[in-house]
Design a protein around this motif. Sequence first.
Motif, short mmCIF file in Angstrom:
data_model
loop_
_atom_site.label_atom_id
_atom_site.label_comp_id
_atom_site.label_asym_id
_atom_site.label_seq_id
_atom_site.Cartn_x
_atom_site.Cartn_y
_atom_site.Cartn_z
N ASP A 138 17.85 63.73 107.50
CA ASP A 138 18.92 64.69 107.72
C ASP A 138 19.96 64.64 106.61
OD1 ASP A 138 19.96 66.76 109.09
OD2 ASP A 138 21.18 65.53 110.43
N GLU A 139 19.50 64.74 105.35
CA GLU A 139 20.45 64.78 104.25
C GLU A 139 20.94 66.21 104.04
OE1 GLU A 139 18.88 61.22 101.40
OE2 GLU A 139 17.65 62.99 101.64
N ASP A 140 21.89 66.37 103.14
CA ASP A 140 22.46 67.71 102.91
C ASP A 140 21.41 68.65 102.32
OD1 ASP A 140 24.78 66.81 103.88
OD2 ASP A 140 25.64 66.28 101.93
N GLU A 141 20.59 68.10 101.44
CA GLU A 141 19.50 68.93 100.90
C GLU A 141 18.23 68.10 100.82
OE1 GLU A 141 20.03 68.86 96.30
OE2 GLU A 141 21.94 69.50 97.19
N LEU A 142 17.10 68.77 100.82
CA LEU A 142 15.83 68.05 100.76
C LEU A 142 15.66 67.48 99.35
CD1 LEU A 142 13.48 70.53 102.62
CD2 LEU A 142 14.48 68.44 103.50
N SER A 143 15.44 66.19 99.25
CA SER A 143 15.26 65.64 97.90
C SER A 143 13.91 64.92 97.80
CB SER A 143 16.39 64.68 97.55
OG SER A 143 16.37 63.58 98.42
N PHE A 144 13.37 64.96 96.60
CA PHE A 144 12.03 64.44 96.38
C PHE A 144 11.99 62.92 96.54
CE2 PHE A 144 8.57 63.10 93.49
CZ PHE A 144 7.53 63.70 94.19
N THR A 145 13.09 62.25 96.16
CA THR A 145 13.10 60.79 96.23
C THR A 145 12.98 60.32 97.68
OG1 THR A 145 15.46 61.00 96.07
CG2 THR A 145 14.32 60.21 94.12
N THR A 146 13.59 61.04 98.62
CA THR A 146 13.46 60.68 100.03
C THR A 146 12.01 60.82 100.46
OG1 THR A 146 15.50 61.94 100.19
CG2 THR A 146 14.68 60.91 102.20
N PHE A 147 11.35 61.86 99.95
CA PHE A 147 9.95 62.08 100.28
C PHE A 147 9.10 60.91 99.79
CE2 PHE A 147 5.73 63.83 99.59
CZ PHE A 147 5.50 64.46 100.80
N VAL A 148 9.38 60.47 98.56
CA VAL A 148 8.62 59.33 98.01
C VAL A 148 8.86 58.08 98.84
CG1 VAL A 148 8.38 57.80 96.03
CG2 VAL A 148 8.57 60.25 95.68
N ALA A 149 10.13 57.85 99.23
CA ALA A 149 10.44 56.69 100.07
C ALA A 149 9.67 56.78 101.38
CB ALA A 149 11.94 56.63 100.34
N GLY A 150 9.64 57.98 101.95
CA GLY A 150 8.89 58.18 103.20
C GLY A 150 7.41 57.91 103.00
N TYR A 151 6.90 58.31 101.83
CA TYR A 151 5.48 58.09 101.55
C TYR A 151 5.18 56.60 101.50
CZ TYR A 151 0.87 59.16 99.79
OH TYR A 151 -0.47 59.28 99.68
N LEU A 152 6.10 55.83 100.88
CA LEU A 152 5.91 54.38 100.81
C LEU A 152 5.91 53.76 102.21
CD1 LEU A 152 8.11 53.46 97.73
CD2 LEU A 152 5.63 53.59 97.88
N VAL A 153 6.83 54.22 103.07
CA VAL A 153 6.84 53.74 104.45
C VAL A 153 5.52 54.10 105.13
CG1 VAL A 153 7.94 54.00 106.69
CG2 VAL A 153 9.33 53.87 104.64
N GLY A 154 5.07 55.34 104.85
CA GLY A 154 3.81 55.80 105.44
C GLY A 154 2.63 54.93 105.03
N ILE A 155 2.63 54.48 103.75
CA ILE A 155 1.54 53.61 103.28
C ILE A 155 1.46 52.36 104.14
CG2 ILE A 155 0.86 52.08 101.40
CD1 ILE A 155 1.75 54.17 99.44
#
Lengths: 145, 160
Positions: free
Chosen positions: B20-37
């Motif tokens: 729930d950040e102000d805008e969608l950012s790619f770095t958050t997506f990468v962090a999420g991907y790492l958690v997903g791994i």
Amino acid sequence: MTVDGTIEFIAALLMLSGAVMALLSAIGIMRFPDVYTRSHAGTKSSTLAVLLTLLGAFIHFASDQGFYSVRLLLGIVFVFLTAPVAGHVIIRAAYRANVKMSDTTIEDELKGVLQQVKQDAEADRTETGEIMSEDKKEELKHQEE
Amino acid sequence: MPAQFLINVFIALLWTLISDEDELSFTTFVAGYLVGIVIVFLMHRFFGERFYLSRFFSLIKLLLIFNRELILSAKVVLGHIIRPKIKFKPGLFKYETALRGDWETTALALLVMLTPGSVVVEVTQKGDAFYIHAMDVDQSKNALLRSLKRFEKAIMEVTR
């Protein structure tokens, strides 16, 4: 020593050892007895020399100017892809042209089977030297029958 | 294996939206991907398949093994070069490989060629045996065979 100084030192060390290795492999080309052993010195040690030199240059530019040169890394990749192919083809051609091995050679298991290997390779090719597909080989077989 | 990848992307997407950040950012997506791994790795045995990144990890392992062999054998060859008297005994021997198929044999031939002290002179028509010229059969044939086996195992982990 500061962090920057240490990184710079590592880069310089890599480049220097790469240069020394290139020099040694050049000496090896001069000293070894026959073409087969020379290729060991020529193609192999020099790949490691190129790896070290380019890696040193990469680290130097990255730390000194903050410039991450992907082209240097690509250079390493392409040297590693092409050098072994060139070495293999040279040695294979030398063996097929009956270049003599040095007198110290103690083992040669290819000697007896080379004729067979050559025939197998020629069976795959047309008279003009193009490589045939499997379908065409079948066709030829039928014609012979 | 595509299922595991899709689940991983899905977790990353959820992570980005839930942050729930102000805008969608790619770095958050990468962090999420790492958690997903991590999550997919912990759960992968319930899918009944290999973990989809295990190939990637074994590729890295292959590269590390190769680097180690490269440095070790370069040391041997350089040692021979600077010795005042050349007294190694070269030789050509046959090596039968358990690897099959174009990619696997090509990869092994490439690795053998790049390690100093060994050259592939000829590959048989079927691709099941190499003729390897070694710089010092007398002293280092066993070491060479051992590193060949190591390469073979590492390649199999990547391709199979």
